[in-house]
Motif scaffolding. Structure first.
Motif, PDB file in Angstrom:
ATOM      1  N   GLU A 175       0.989  -0.976   0.126  1.00 50.46           N
ATOM      2  CA  GLU A 175       0.168  -0.013   0.037  1.00 50.46           C
ATOM      3  C   GLU A 175       0.878   1.204   0.023  1.00 50.46           C
ATOM      4  OE1 GLU A 175      -3.242   0.549  -0.295  1.00 50.46           O
ATOM      5  OE2 GLU A 175      -3.356  -1.703  -0.803  1.00 50.46           O
ATOM      6  N   MET A 176       1.907   1.132   0.662  1.00 49.53           N
ATOM      7  CA  MET A 176       2.988   2.206   0.866  1.00 49.53           C
ATOM      8  C   MET A 176       3.599   2.573  -0.545  1.00 49.53           C
ATOM      9  SD  MET A 176       6.639   2.543   2.567  1.00 49.53           S
ATOM     10  CE  MET A 176       6.871   1.601   0.956  1.00 49.53           C
ATOM     11  N   VAL A 177       3.800   1.587  -1.352  1.00 49.19           N
ATOM     12  CA  VAL A 177       4.632   1.766  -2.506  1.00 49.19           C
ATOM     13  C   VAL A 177       3.511   2.369  -3.394  1.00 49.19           C
ATOM     14  CG1 VAL A 177       5.209   0.357  -4.546  1.00 49.19           C
ATOM     15  CG2 VAL A 177       6.397  -0.137  -2.330  1.00 49.19           C
ATOM     16  N   ARG A 178       2.208   1.873  -3.431  1.00 49.54           N
ATOM     17  CA  ARG A 178       1.224   2.194  -4.309  1.00 49.54           C
ATOM     18  C   ARG A 178       0.962   4.063  -3.915  1.00 49.54           C
ATOM     19  NH1 ARG A 178      -1.731  -2.161  -2.662  1.00 49.54           N
ATOM     20  NH2 ARG A 178      -1.832  -3.871  -4.323  1.00 49.54           N
ATOM     21  N   ARG A 179       1.019   4.289  -2.902  1.00 47.12           N
ATOM     22  CA  ARG A 179       0.821   5.753  -2.489  1.00 47.12           C
ATOM     23  C   ARG A 179       2.333   6.438  -2.997  1.00 47.12           C
ATOM     24  NH1 ARG A 179      -0.496   3.734   2.736  1.00 47.12           N
ATOM     25  NH2 ARG A 179       1.463   4.313   3.585  1.00 47.12           N
ATOM     26  N   LEU A 180       3.298   5.924  -2.917  1.00 44.51           N
ATOM     27  CA  LEU A 180       4.083   6.659  -3.364  1.00 44.51           C
ATOM     28  C   LEU A 180       4.359   6.846  -5.026  1.00 44.51           C
ATOM     29  CD1 LEU A 180       7.342   4.881  -1.366  1.00 44.51           C
ATOM     30  CD2 LEU A 180       6.741   7.345  -1.443  1.00 44.51           C
ATOM     31  N   ARG A 181       3.903   5.720  -5.620  1.00 40.86           N
ATOM     32  CA  ARG A 181       3.738   5.928  -7.158  1.00 40.86           C
ATOM     33  C   ARG A 181       2.530   6.807  -7.372  1.00 40.86           C
ATOM     34  NH1 ARG A 181       0.980   1.983 -10.325  1.00 40.86           N
ATOM     35  NH2 ARG A 181      -0.547   2.235  -8.635  1.00 40.86           N
ATOM     36  N   ASP A 182       1.549   7.177  -6.704  1.00 41.71           N
ATOM     37  CA  ASP A 182       0.511   7.809  -6.840  1.00 41.71           C
ATOM     38  C   ASP A 182       0.813   9.429  -6.495  1.00 41.71           C
ATOM     39  OD1 ASP A 182      -1.173   5.855  -7.481  1.00 41.71           O
ATOM     40  OD2 ASP A 182      -2.209   5.828  -5.614  1.00 41.71           O
ATOM     41  N   SER A 183       2.010   9.569  -5.719  1.00 41.17           N
ATOM     42  CA  SER A 183       2.701  11.040  -5.591  1.00 41.17           C
ATOM     43  C   SER A 183       3.495  11.260  -6.504  1.00 41.17           C
ATOM     44  CB  SER A 183       3.261  10.963  -4.048  1.00 41.17           C
ATOM     45  OG  SER A 183       4.470  10.055  -4.274  1.00 41.17           O
ATOM     46  N   GLY A 184       3.875  10.263  -7.720  1.00 38.65           N
ATOM     47  CA  GLY A 184       4.935  10.686  -8.568  1.00 38.65           C
ATOM     48  C   GLY A 184       6.226  10.089  -8.683  1.00 38.65           C
ATOM     49  N   VAL A 185       6.434   9.269  -7.539  1.00 39.28           N
ATOM     50  CA  VAL A 185       7.662   8.609  -7.385  1.00 39.28           C
ATOM     51  C   VAL A 185       7.737   7.326  -8.451  1.00 39.28           C
ATOM     52  CG1 VAL A 185       9.301   7.487  -6.039  1.00 39.28           C
ATOM     53  CG2 VAL A 185       8.010   9.261  -5.104  1.00 39.28           C
ATOM     54  N   THR A 186       8.627   7.221  -8.917  1.00 37.69           N
ATOM     55  CA  THR A 186       8.885   5.843 -10.092  1.00 37.69           C
ATOM     56  C   THR A 186       9.455   4.677  -9.125  1.00 37.69           C
ATOM     57  OG1 THR A 186       9.168   7.179 -11.924  1.00 37.69           O
ATOM     58  CG2 THR A 186       9.828   4.935 -12.044  1.00 37.69           C
ATOM     59  N   ILE A 187       8.898   3.502  -9.066  1.00 34.86           N
ATOM     60  CA  ILE A 187       9.462   2.416  -8.376  1.00 34.86           C
ATOM     61  C   ILE A 187       9.947   1.372  -9.135  1.00 34.86           C
ATOM     62  CG2 ILE A 187       8.604   0.887  -6.651  1.00 34.86           C
ATOM     63  CD1 ILE A 187       8.258   3.845  -5.738  1.00 34.86           C
ATOM     64  N   ILE A 188      11.049   0.905  -8.989  1.00 37.84           N
ATOM     65  CA  ILE A 188      11.714  -0.161  -9.674  1.00 37.84           C
ATOM     66  C   ILE A 188      12.013  -1.114  -8.517  1.00 37.84           C
ATOM     67  CG2 ILE A 188      13.561  -1.016 -10.793  1.00 37.84           C
ATOM     68  CD1 ILE A 188      12.965   2.520 -11.176  1.00 37.84           C
ATOM     69  N   LEU A 189      11.337  -2.370  -8.499  1.00 36.10           N
ATOM     70  CA  LEU A 189      11.717  -3.236  -7.497  1.00 36.10           C
ATOM     71  C   LEU A 189      12.142  -4.639  -7.868  1.00 36.10           C
ATOM     72  CD1 LEU A 189       9.147  -5.610  -6.913  1.00 36.10           C
ATOM     73  CD2 LEU A 189       7.669  -3.500  -6.662  1.00 36.10           C
ATOM     74  N   THR A 190      12.926  -5.212  -7.203  1.00 30.81           N
ATOM     75  CA  THR A 190      13.133  -6.835  -7.781  1.00 30.81           C
ATOM     76  C   THR A 190      12.491  -7.686  -6.396  1.00 30.81           C
ATOM     77  OG1 THR A 190      15.076  -6.856  -6.215  1.00 30.81           O
ATOM     78  CG2 THR A 190      15.357  -5.904  -8.531  1.00 30.81           C
ATOM     79  N   THR A 191      12.158  -8.667  -6.936  1.00 30.44           N
ATOM     80  CA  THR A 191      11.465  -9.834  -5.665  1.00 30.44           C
ATOM     81  C   THR A 191      11.430 -11.153  -6.336  1.00 30.44           C
ATOM     82  OG1 THR A 191       9.224  -9.730  -4.495  1.00 30.44           O
ATOM     83  CG2 THR A 191       9.196  -9.163  -6.807  1.00 30.44           C
ATOM     84  N   HIS A 192      11.411 -11.824  -5.164  1.00 32.95           N
ATOM     85  CA  HIS A 192      11.299 -13.468  -5.358  1.00 32.95           C
ATOM     86  C   HIS A 192       9.717 -13.776  -4.968  1.00 32.95           C
ATOM     87  CE1 HIS A 192      15.244 -14.650  -6.182  1.00 32.95           C
ATOM     88  NE2 HIS A 192      15.820 -14.121  -5.344  1.00 32.95           N
TER      89      HIS A 192
END
Length: 308
Positions: A175-192
């Motif tokens: 949820e926090m990552v989505r809020r950051l994206r909505d605020s204009g931050v570009t997110i790049i994540l790696t995940t297993h």
């Protein structure tokens, strides 16, 4: 729109001769959540390290919001926040102190109002005076995110952000990552955690053995590469699949009570209609049917195995 990250012909060969990156080309769109998937040793962390200025590339170029990471490294790095896999932070400092210090490293003036907002958004405000060493693993990871956000970056790298985090905390982090994206931050994540990418990403990139083998919008990828299955629960069991259906992608359960039809999403309507009509013509009736679709994990595993 100009991509916020542009990677061109990027290679990295270590002194041992190991080639971690092999001519990677990738554009990251401004304001998206981009998930980079790949098995261990595929080159994910090296790619992040080069982009963030931690690892020197062998050749190629990387631009961060238009700034070259080598010739204009100060401006490039000011645009980027990084949350690494390892929980490396100042164990004896308080949460408040370590986050403020990270902001100062980028030459930013003190801004207690901003730091308070970041800590509250990450549910860390009640821990602001606690020493980092006293926090749980999940809380320490939140502190790492707060440090990465302290200088107000436009690009945030999350390298395995949910590693060691319980399910509830993982959902909060999404949820926090989505809020950051909505605020204009570009997110790049790696995940297993493939469900993490399936839940959050706008686009998916798959890297294997240092090569970027696929970049696609998540929904398009699921549509193009996803397989669907239609399971027919028969009114009467079959001993075997009739010869007339030998060329069809059908499998019969061991007890003969169910037929499973596997098909591409493009063939969904015409394939199913023709199959059901043909089954009826041969006296094979069903009492119930159920459909399912392959997950992103299924697609990822098949792509990586194909490159093995």
């Amino acid at each position: 729109m100009q991509p916020i990250i542009s990677i061109q012909n990027l290679t990295k060969t270590y002194a041992t001769g190991f080639q971690a990156l092999k001519g990677v080309n990738l554009d990251i769109r401004r304001g998206e959540i981009f998930a980079l998937l790949g098995p261990n040793g595929a080159g994910k962390t090296t790619l992040i390290g080069v982009t963030c200025g931690i690892v020197n590339p062998t050749s190629g170029t990387v631009l961060a919001d238009g700034h070259d990471i080598i010739s204009d490294y100060r401006a490039a790095r000011s645009k980027i926040g990084l949350v690494p896999q390892e929980l490396t932070t100042d164990a004896f400092e308080s949460v408040w102190a370590t986050v403020n210090f990270s902001r100062g490293l980028f030459g930013k003036p003190r801004d207690p109002v901003l730091i308070e907002k970041i800590l509250k958004d990450l549910s860390l405000w009640d821990k602001k005076d606690s020493k980092v060493m006293t926090l749980s693993g999940g809380m320490k990871r939140r502190v790492m995110i707060a440090k990465a956000l302290s200088h107000e970056p436009q690009i945030l790298f999350l390298d395995e952000p949910s590693a060691g985090v319980d399910v509830e905390l993982r959902r909060d982090m999404w949820e926090m990552v989505r809020r950051l994206r909505d605020s204009g931050v570009t997110i790049i994540l790696t995940t297993h955690y493939i469900e993490e990418a399936e839940e959050m990403a706008d686009r998916i990139g798959v890297i294997s053995k240092g090569e970027l083998i696929l970049v696609e919008d998540k929904n398009v990828l699921m549509e193009k590469l996803g397989k669907k299955q239609l399971t027919l629960y028969l009114k009467a069991p079959l001993e075997k699949i009739p010869a007339e259906f030998a060329t069809q992608p059908l499998t019969l359960s061991a007890d003969g009570n169910t037929l499973t039809y596997t098909f591409d999403t493009q063939d969904e309507h015409t394939g199913i209609a023709a199959l059901l009509r043909s089954l009826g013509e041969h006296g094979i009736d069903f009492k119930e049917l159920q459909s399912s679709q392959s997950s992103l994990e299924d697609i990822f595993v098949s792509l990586v195995r194909a490159r093995a």
